[in-house]
Design a protein around this motif. Structure first.
Motif, PDB file in Angstrom:
ATOM      1  N   HIS A 155       0.841  -1.202   0.000  1.00 45.54           N
ATOM      2  CA  HIS A 155       0.000   0.000   0.000  1.00 45.54           C
ATOM      3  C   HIS A 155       0.874   1.249   0.000  1.00 45.54           C
ATOM      4  CE1 HIS A 155      -4.407   0.908   1.274  1.00 45.54           C
ATOM      5  NE2 HIS A 155      -3.988   1.787   0.384  1.00 45.54           N
ATOM      6  N   GLY A 156       0.408   2.279  -0.709  1.00 42.24           N
ATOM      7  CA  GLY A 156       1.068   3.576  -0.703  1.00 42.24           C
ATOM      8  C   GLY A 156       0.443   4.494   0.331  1.00 42.24           C
ATOM      9  N   ASP A 157       1.278   5.247   1.058  1.00 38.74           N
ATOM     10  CA  ASP A 157       0.747   6.074   2.151  1.00 38.74           C
ATOM     11  C   ASP A 157       0.080   7.354   1.657  1.00 38.74           C
ATOM     12  OD1 ASP A 157       2.958   7.592   1.441  1.00 38.74           O
ATOM     13  OD2 ASP A 157       3.836   7.645   3.446  1.00 38.74           O
ATOM     14  N   ALA A 158       0.104   7.608   0.337  1.00 40.89           N
ATOM     15  CA  ALA A 158      -0.577   8.778  -0.225  1.00 40.89           C
ATOM     16  C   ALA A 158      -1.784   8.359  -1.077  1.00 40.89           C
ATOM     17  CB  ALA A 158       0.389   9.604  -1.063  1.00 40.89           C
ATOM     18  N   ASP A 159      -2.295   7.173  -0.817  1.00 44.38           N
ATOM     19  CA  ASP A 159      -3.438   6.652  -1.566  1.00 44.38           C
ATOM     20  C   ASP A 159      -4.697   7.444  -1.207  1.00 44.38           C
ATOM     21  OD1 ASP A 159      -5.446   5.141  -2.777  1.00 44.38           O
ATOM     22  OD2 ASP A 159      -4.461   3.230  -2.328  1.00 44.38           O
ATOM     23  N   TYR A 191       2.806 -11.297   9.121  1.00 49.73           N
ATOM     24  CA  TYR A 191       2.421 -10.422   8.016  1.00 49.73           C
ATOM     25  C   TYR A 191       3.670 -10.008   7.250  1.00 49.73           C
ATOM     26  CZ  TYR A 191       4.082  -6.586  10.996  1.00 49.73           C
ATOM     27  OH  TYR A 191       4.864  -5.771  11.790  1.00 49.73           O
ATOM     28  N   TYR A 192       3.444  -9.565   6.024  1.00 49.87           N
ATOM     29  CA  TYR A 192       4.471  -8.947   5.197  1.00 49.87           C
ATOM     30  C   TYR A 192       3.865  -7.633   4.719  1.00 49.87           C
ATOM     31  CZ  TYR A 192       8.172  -8.711   1.567  1.00 49.87           C
ATOM     32  OH  TYR A 192       9.236  -8.348   0.777  1.00 49.87           O
ATOM     33  N   PHE A 193       4.307  -6.537   5.292  1.00 55.96           N
ATOM     34  CA  PHE A 193       3.764  -5.215   4.978  1.00 55.96           C
ATOM     35  C   PHE A 193       4.777  -4.461   4.138  1.00 55.96           C
ATOM     36  CE2 PHE A 193       2.625  -0.818   6.958  1.00 55.96           C
ATOM     37  CZ  PHE A 193       1.979  -0.454   5.792  1.00 55.96           C
ATOM     38  N   TYR A 194       4.405  -4.172   2.899  1.00 59.57           N
ATOM     39  CA  TYR A 194       5.270  -3.444   1.971  1.00 59.57           C
ATOM     40  C   TYR A 194       4.722  -2.024   1.844  1.00 59.57           C
ATOM     41  CZ  TYR A 194       8.760  -3.225  -1.786  1.00 59.57           C
ATOM     42  OH  TYR A 194       9.865  -2.925  -2.553  1.00 59.57           O
ATOM     43  N   HIS A 195       5.436  -1.078   2.441  1.00 58.68           N
ATOM     44  CA  HIS A 195       5.031   0.326   2.483  1.00 58.68           C
ATOM     45  C   HIS A 195       5.699   1.097   1.347  1.00 58.68           C
ATOM     46  CE1 HIS A 195       4.820   4.484   4.174  1.00 58.68           C
ATOM     47  NE2 HIS A 195       6.079   4.546   3.800  1.00 58.68           N
ATOM     48  N   PHE A 196       4.890   1.867   0.601  1.00 54.47           N
ATOM     49  CA  PHE A 196       5.399   2.701  -0.486  1.00 54.47           C
ATOM     50  C   PHE A 196       5.262   4.168  -0.070  1.00 54.47           C
ATOM     51  CE2 PHE A 196       4.380  -1.294  -2.391  1.00 54.47           C
ATOM     52  CZ  PHE A 196       5.255  -1.463  -3.454  1.00 54.47           C
ATOM     53  N   ASP A 197       6.392   4.816   0.165  1.00 51.18           N
ATOM     54  CA  ASP A 197       6.395   6.180   0.680  1.00 51.18           C
ATOM     55  C   ASP A 197       6.066   7.187  -0.429  1.00 51.18           C
ATOM     56  OD1 ASP A 197       7.090   7.812   3.116  1.00 51.18           O
ATOM     57  OD2 ASP A 197       8.454   8.725   1.664  1.00 51.18           O
ATOM     58  N   ASN A 198       5.030   8.012  -0.187  1.00 51.87           N
ATOM     59  CA  ASN A 198       4.581   9.035  -1.137  1.00 51.87           C
ATOM     60  C   ASN A 198       4.046   8.454  -2.449  1.00 51.87           C
ATOM     61  OD1 ASN A 198       4.882  11.585   0.206  1.00 51.87           O
ATOM     62  ND2 ASN A 198       7.098  11.260   0.106  1.00 51.87           N
ATOM     63  N   HIS A 201      -2.478   5.511  -5.471  1.00 47.74           N
ATOM     64  CA  HIS A 201      -3.222   4.288  -5.765  1.00 47.74           C
ATOM     65  C   HIS A 201      -2.586   3.458  -6.875  1.00 47.74           C
ATOM     66  CE1 HIS A 201      -6.683   1.867  -4.971  1.00 47.74           C
ATOM     67  NE2 HIS A 201      -7.068   1.867  -6.236  1.00 47.74           N
ATOM     68  N   GLU A 202      -1.477   3.908  -7.429  1.00 48.71           N
ATOM     69  CA  GLU A 202      -0.780   3.086  -8.410  1.00 48.71           C
ATOM     70  C   GLU A 202      -0.298   1.762  -7.819  1.00 48.71           C
ATOM     71  OE1 GLU A 202       2.357   6.293  -7.211  1.00 48.71           O
ATOM     72  OE2 GLU A 202       0.162   6.087  -7.344  1.00 48.71           O
ATOM     73  N   VAL A 203      -0.216   1.709  -6.485  1.00 48.80           N
ATOM     74  CA  VAL A 203       0.193   0.469  -5.821  1.00 48.80           C
ATOM     75  C   VAL A 203      -0.885  -0.612  -5.973  1.00 48.80           C
ATOM     76  CG1 VAL A 203       0.950  -0.532  -3.615  1.00 48.80           C
ATOM     77  CG2 VAL A 203       1.663   1.765  -4.253  1.00 48.80           C
ATOM     78  N   ILE A 231       7.226  -8.860   8.737  1.00 42.50           N
ATOM     79  CA  ILE A 231       8.155  -8.147   7.867  1.00 42.50           C
ATOM     80  C   ILE A 231       7.568  -6.789   7.495  1.00 42.50           C
ATOM     81  CG2 ILE A 231       9.278  -8.148   5.602  1.00 42.50           C
ATOM     82  CD1 ILE A 231       9.404 -11.189   5.780  1.00 42.50           C
ATOM     83  N   TYR A 232       8.354  -5.763   7.701  1.00 43.27           N
ATOM     84  CA  TYR A 232       8.006  -4.422   7.228  1.00 43.27           C
ATOM     85  C   TYR A 232       9.072  -4.013   6.228  1.00 43.27           C
ATOM     86  CZ  TYR A 232       7.453   0.647   7.101  1.00 43.27           C
ATOM     87  OH  TYR A 232       7.283   1.945   6.682  1.00 43.27           O
ATOM     88  N   LYS A 233       8.661  -3.709   5.018  1.00 41.30           N
ATOM     89  CA  LYS A 233       9.584  -3.308   3.969  1.00 41.30           C
ATOM     90  C   LYS A 233       9.121  -1.973   3.409  1.00 41.30           C
ATOM     91  CE  LYS A 233      11.998  -5.242  -0.058  1.00 41.30           C
ATOM     92  NZ  LYS A 233      12.139  -6.443  -0.916  1.00 41.30           N
ATOM     93  N   GLU A 234      10.057  -1.083   3.136  1.00 37.73           N
ATOM     94  CA  GLU A 234       9.706   0.258   2.674  1.00 37.73           C
ATOM     95  C   GLU A 234      10.375   0.561   1.347  1.00 37.73           C
ATOM     96  OE1 GLU A 234      10.036   4.958   4.105  1.00 37.73           O
ATOM     97  OE2 GLU A 234      10.532   3.330   5.472  1.00 37.73           O
TER      98      GLU A 234
END
Length: 259
Positions: A155-159, A191-198, A201-203, A231-234
């Motif tokens: 998920h992207g944090d600017a969604d 969980y495996y949380f993949y964070h997309f900074d900025n 919704h393209e994620v 897992i947290y991945k950024e």
């Protein structure tokens, strides 16, 4: 399950096909399903109140989950014919489809949506992968009555179409990847949380092209080998500008239906 704000989309979106092919080439059977688009009519109405839209949204999620369960039962009935292991079925969705697969897992774990009438006793998905998804909770806050299958959340944090954290309207809440991962972390669940900074919704679609290896690692490690982690991945692109991250109900409506 495809995306489209519960108002549009289809199971054979051309841009999904390379992702499907990649999974097949790595030994997975891919079943892409259609589902009823419960917000198609509501999205075409002008001046729809927040209350009426919320009710339409609830109905849209309900019937999408019902259709996913029906499709899952169909797959189980054809498991031998299609060489499918019934204990290794993974639910994967994008945007509205991601909401649906997460909502389905939430229903199984919390005994809602007449799960027992739709699925065999004791059935659960082996894992869930959500590209920009969320869980809808009518009241009382997000909770797991029983432990969910391993979740991969991207998920992207600017969604501004599906909340990254949470969106409240009245007693109802829509809980995105951050809120879900926070609760899983609190309860020491995998969980495996993949964070997309900025990222926005393209994620909902980009990971199908850009994160295939990450997804395959999740499938092999969490599902096949049953090695469970938190897992947290950024992903942060250097020089990518900061964007607005406040998310409200009107942002959801405008982002999904341009009203």
């Amino acid at each position: 399950m495809f995306g489209g704000a519960f108002a549009r989309g289809s199971r054979d979106v051309p841009k999904y096909m390379p992702y499907f092919d990649y999974l097949v080439q790595n030994g997975y059977t891919v079943v892409s399903i259609d589902y009823r688009l419960g917000l198609k009519e509501a999205s075409e109405q002008k001046g729809l109140s927040e209350d009426l839209f919320a009710k339409a949204f609830v109905h849209a999620v309900d019937i999408a989950v019902e259709d996913l369960f029906d499709a899952t039962r169909f797959v189980l009935e054809h498991a031998d014919e299609w060489n499918i292991d019934p204990s290794q079925i993974i639910a994967n969705g994008s945007s509205a489809g991601a909401v649906t697969v997460l909502q389905a897992e939430y229903a199984i774990c919390n005994g809602t949506y007449n799960v027992k009438q739709k699925l065999p006793a004791g059935f659960n998905y082996a894992g869930v992968i959500a590209f920009a998804g969320a869980i809808f909770v009518p009241e009382g806050g997000l909770q797991w009555m029983t432990a969910p299958a391993p979740l991969m959340l991207l998920h992207g944090d600017a969604d501004l179409q599906v909340p990254y954290d949470r969106l409240m309207f009245g007693a109802m809440g829509l809980y995105g990847a951050k809120a879900i991962a926070d609760l899983l972390d609190w309860n020491n669940l995998p969980y495996y949380f993949y964070h997309f900074d900025n990222y926005g919704h393209e994620v909902a679609s980009d990971p199908m092209a850009n994160n295939k290896e990450d997804i395959l690692w999740f499938l092999h490690t969490f599902i096949r080998d049953k090695k469970l982690y938190q897992i947290y991945k950024e992903q942060k692109e250097i020089g990518r500008p900061d964007v607005e991250k406040n998310f409200g109900f009107q942002d959801y409506v405008k982002g999904n239906f341009d009203r």
